[in-house]
Design a protein around this motif. Structure first.
Motif, PDB file in Angstrom:
ATOM      1  N   LEU A  66       0.855  -1.175   0.099  1.00  0.00           N
ATOM      2  CA  LEU A  66      -0.059  -0.085  -0.010  1.00  0.00           C
ATOM      3  C   LEU A  66       0.817   1.264  -0.074  1.00  0.00           C
ATOM      4  O   LEU A  66       0.583   1.905  -0.828  1.00  0.00           O
ATOM      5  N   LEU A  76      -1.925  -4.697   0.750  1.00  0.00           N
ATOM      6  CA  LEU A  76      -3.374  -4.966   0.261  1.00  0.00           C
ATOM      7  C   LEU A  76      -3.390  -6.260  -0.703  1.00  0.00           C
ATOM      8  O   LEU A  76      -2.793  -6.105  -1.788  1.00  0.00           O
ATOM      9  N   SER A 132      -8.960 -11.368   3.356  1.00  0.00           N
ATOM     10  CA  SER A 132      -7.637 -10.325   3.618  1.00  0.00           C
ATOM     11  C   SER A 132      -6.301 -11.143   3.951  1.00  0.00           C
ATOM     12  O   SER A 132      -6.249 -12.345   4.739  1.00  0.00           O
ATOM     13  N   ASP A 134      -3.704  -9.261   4.681  1.00  0.00           N
ATOM     14  CA  ASP A 134      -2.925  -8.477   5.776  1.00  0.00           C
ATOM     15  C   ASP A 134      -3.884  -8.124   6.924  1.00  0.00           C
ATOM     16  O   ASP A 134      -4.644  -7.865   6.929  1.00  0.00           O
ATOM     17  N   VAL A 137      -5.317  -4.683   7.099  1.00  0.00           N
ATOM     18  CA  VAL A 137      -6.506  -4.689   6.161  1.00  0.00           C
ATOM     19  C   VAL A 137      -7.674  -5.499   7.133  1.00  0.00           C
ATOM     20  O   VAL A 137      -8.889  -5.076   6.753  1.00  0.00           O
ATOM     21  N   VAL A 140      -9.370  -3.376   9.676  1.00  0.00           N
ATOM     22  CA  VAL A 140     -10.402  -2.628   8.851  1.00  0.00           C
ATOM     23  C   VAL A 140     -11.909  -3.154   8.889  1.00  0.00           C
ATOM     24  O   VAL A 140     -12.902  -2.653   9.300  1.00  0.00           O
TER      25      VAL A 140
END
Length: 660
Positions: A66, A76, A132, A134, A137, A140
């Protein structure tokens, strides 16, 4: 189109549907339902395609950095193994069923556009967690689910129950998320990366320096998100939200996220025997405590809520004994029958006009009035009670088999004590689960008394979804033998010992409950003829129109087998063993006291100094303003007087220095 592109579209489509639904909800209401259903349904189809392409025995990875951070990089990307592929299908299917069901259940709700958009955003966030690659991420999506649950649980914000429940859900889960965040940072610091594949490689090579600290910090967040003891108290209160939201939270999002996270990073937790032991004890207490509480609840949705907590305890128990295949298998099986249970409960509430089991036990004819809900809910309760050949039997047996192997020392690296803890608690919970499942069925569909009031025909969108979910609730367990590749290649078939023990205890629990109910019902006085009642204050968007009967307090219900079975435990179990009261005394009151002290210091000390400084400046300004008269003679007189004073002072100082 590559598999990676399809995987990116899976969470993206519901997100775009949510954004579009919020944008056009007021200006073009005719597009709200298509924007709610179609993107989620398309995501489910794409998730199925991704699962077929992944094949179960491979890992699909793609990543891009990212931005440079100067230390641990953020990326990402996607990381799709067999577990991720299956869980994504689960999320897509259940979310699609919830969206379709909601078009009928909330058809007259004026806030349906925002509701549908938030459900789509909820779905997108969970899919982001699943795919995901990561951890940042993933975080989030983890936090977006938290804020979505706050808004959806508080959908009926006019009622104080919904407002307090949404706030409680948000605060309790955030309480776990704080150490969870520190755990993620500590894990990344040890591994040098937030990427899941890099972390797993570090653990495999023995490069994790603080496995116990990291695992325990992460478990705090898992306990909050997946409603495990001691951070489980938010989930029963979250039933104040719409019933389809309850189905989504309990089956496919939010509570499933914590279990999935541990399954994805199980080697991190397995690196610490202490963490696995803590997880086993937490799972055991959660299983048994929630089953006892479910046996004492009088609200149909609260029974199901405590049931979810207990079944999540089974999943956590499987992870505690090192078998993530059994945990995810039960996660998938539970999602099917628990979504069915909540959506069928919504149909029952719609037909009965109340969610009180006491009220339902005084009604007759519900089974004939709503045959779709009756038969599908019966299937789901049999699956919940783990009666063969329903799905819950196979997945629960997989957990018990895993615990048995660990208890016998067949799984190196995992404490045998963790296996015994999970096995004993799991068998006891099987007995209690069958008891409260049958109690729920008897009090809902075998009531005695006046016929329930009629509230119109149920929409086809509601009844059709029930039959769709009944299929995996019945047959998913039988098909699991063909899905070994998606479960680390491990067989998930029951063994004779656990099958006999688990099923025997379940049958015994059901038999005792039925015998007690028959005995109590025979002695109970038939209820009086139904009389009208005022509108229910917690009515869901006009669907729950009125209480059907003037009924006694739940504690006075003479045909409740839960009271007879629990005896002196009934009161504490009905109150959730008073954990909320304990937390109020131990945490809430000290925080409120500290806040009162800070407010006093701010008002009486800080404000006093600030007010004094302001008053001093104001007084000096007043004096200066009084001196400005505009009279020239006054100014000259003051100047002359000042000059004389200065001259006298100068002479006095000069004489003083001369004398010295």
């Amino acid at each position: 189109m590559t598999t990676t592109t399809l995987a990116v579209l899976v969470p993206l489509l519901p997100f775009l549907g949510a954004a579009a639904g919020l944008a056009v909800g007021r200006t073009a209401p005719g597009f709200v339902r298509p924007l709610a259903v179609l993107p989620t349904l398309a995501a489910a189809v794409l998730a199925v395609l991704v699962a077929f392409d992944q094949g179960g025995n491979s890992v699909i990875e793609a990543t891009t950095q990212l931005t440079p951070t100067g230390s641990v990089p953020l990326s990402l990307g996607v990381h799709i193994d067999g577990f991720a592929a299956l869980v994504a299908v689960l999320v897509g299917v259940v979310a699609s069923c919830v969206q379709i069901y909601s078009t009928g259940y909330l058809r007259d709700d004026p806030r349906y556009p925002s509701y549908a958009a938030l459900v789509s955003l909820f779905t997108a966030a969970m899919l982001l967690v699943v795919y995901s690659g990561d951890l940042m991420v993933l975080l989030v999506g983890w936090e977006i689910m938290g804020i979505c649950s706050y808004f959806l649980v508080g959908h009926y914000w006019e009622t104080p129950e919904a407002r307090s429940a949404s706030l409680k859900a948000f605060l309790v889960t955030k309480l776990g998320d704080v150490p969870f965040l520190f755990g993620l940072f500590a894990l990344a610091a040890d591994a040098g990366t937030f990427r899941i594949d890099g972390i797993l490689s570090t653990v495999a090579s023995g490069g994790l320096d603080h496995p116990t600290v990291v695992a325990l910090l992460l478990l705090a967040g898992v306990a909050g998100k997946s409603a495990q003891f001691p951070l489980h108290t938010w989930l029963p209160d979250a039933m104040a939200g719409p019933t389809p939201v309850s189905a989504l939270i309990h089956a496919a999002t939010m509570v499933a996220a914590g279990i999935y996270f541990v399954a994805r990073l199980l080697p991190v937790f397995a690196a610490s025997a202490a963490a696995m032991t803590v997880l086993a004890v937490m799972a055991a207490v959660t299983m048994v405590g929630s089953a006892l509480a479910a046996l004492a609840q009088d609200d149909i949705k609260r029974v199901l809520a405590y049931s979810t907590i207990g079944q999540l305890g089974y999943m956590a128990g499987a992870l505690a004994v090192g078998d993530r295949g059994a945990a995810v298998f039960h996660l998938l099986s539970h999602a099917a029958f628990k979504a069915l249970l909540f959506l069928a409960a919504g149909a029952v509430i719609h037909a009965a006009g109340t969610n009180s089991l006491t009220a339902m036990s005084r009604m007759s004819g519900l089974a004939k009035r709503i045959p779709d809900a009756y038969w599908t809910m019966t299937v789901a309760l049999l699956a919940l009670a783990a009666i063969p050949p329903f799905a819950g039997f196979f997945s629960k047996e997989a957990v018990l088999v895993a615990a048995e192997h660990t208890a016998l020392g067949d799984r190196p690296g995992v404490p045998a004590g963790a296996g015994w803890t999970v096995l004993v608690a799991g068998l006891l919970t099987a007995l209690l689960t069958a008891a409260y499942a049958l109690r729920l069925w008897l009090r809902t569909f075998r009531g005695r008394g006046a016929e329930a009031p009629r509230h119109g025909r149920q929409p086809i969108a509601m009844t059709s979804v029930l039959w769709v979910l009944a299929v995996p609730s019945l047959g998913f367990g039988l098909s699991a033998t063909y899905l070994d590749d998606w479960f680390d290649g491990e067989a998930l078939t029951p063994t004779l010992t656990t099958a006999v023990l688990g099923t025997g205890l379940a049958v015994a629990g059901g038999a005792v409950t039925y015998a007690v109910w028959r005995s109590l019902a025979a002695r109970a006085v038939p209820p009086a003829v139904a009389t009208p009642h005022v509108a229910h204050p917690d009515a869901e968007a006009g669907l729950v129109e009125a209480e059907a009967l003037h009924l006694p307090h739940p504690a006075e219900d003479p045909a409740d087998p839960g009271r007879a079975l629990l005896g002196p435990l009934y009161g504490p179990a009905a109150a959730g063993f008073h954990l909320d009261a304990l937390y109020r005394k131990a945490f809430v009151r000290p925080v409120l006291g500290a806040a009162s002290l800070v407010r006093f210091l701010d008002r009486e000390v800080v404000d006093t100094y600030v007010s004094g400084a302001a008053s001093t400046a104001k007084g000096l300004g007043w004096l200066v303003r009084r001196a400005q008269t505009g009279n020239t003679q006054t100014y000259l007189s003051a100047l002359l007087a000042g000059s004389v004073v200065l001259a006298i002072a100068a002479v006095a100082l000069a004489n003083a220095f001369a004398g010295a």
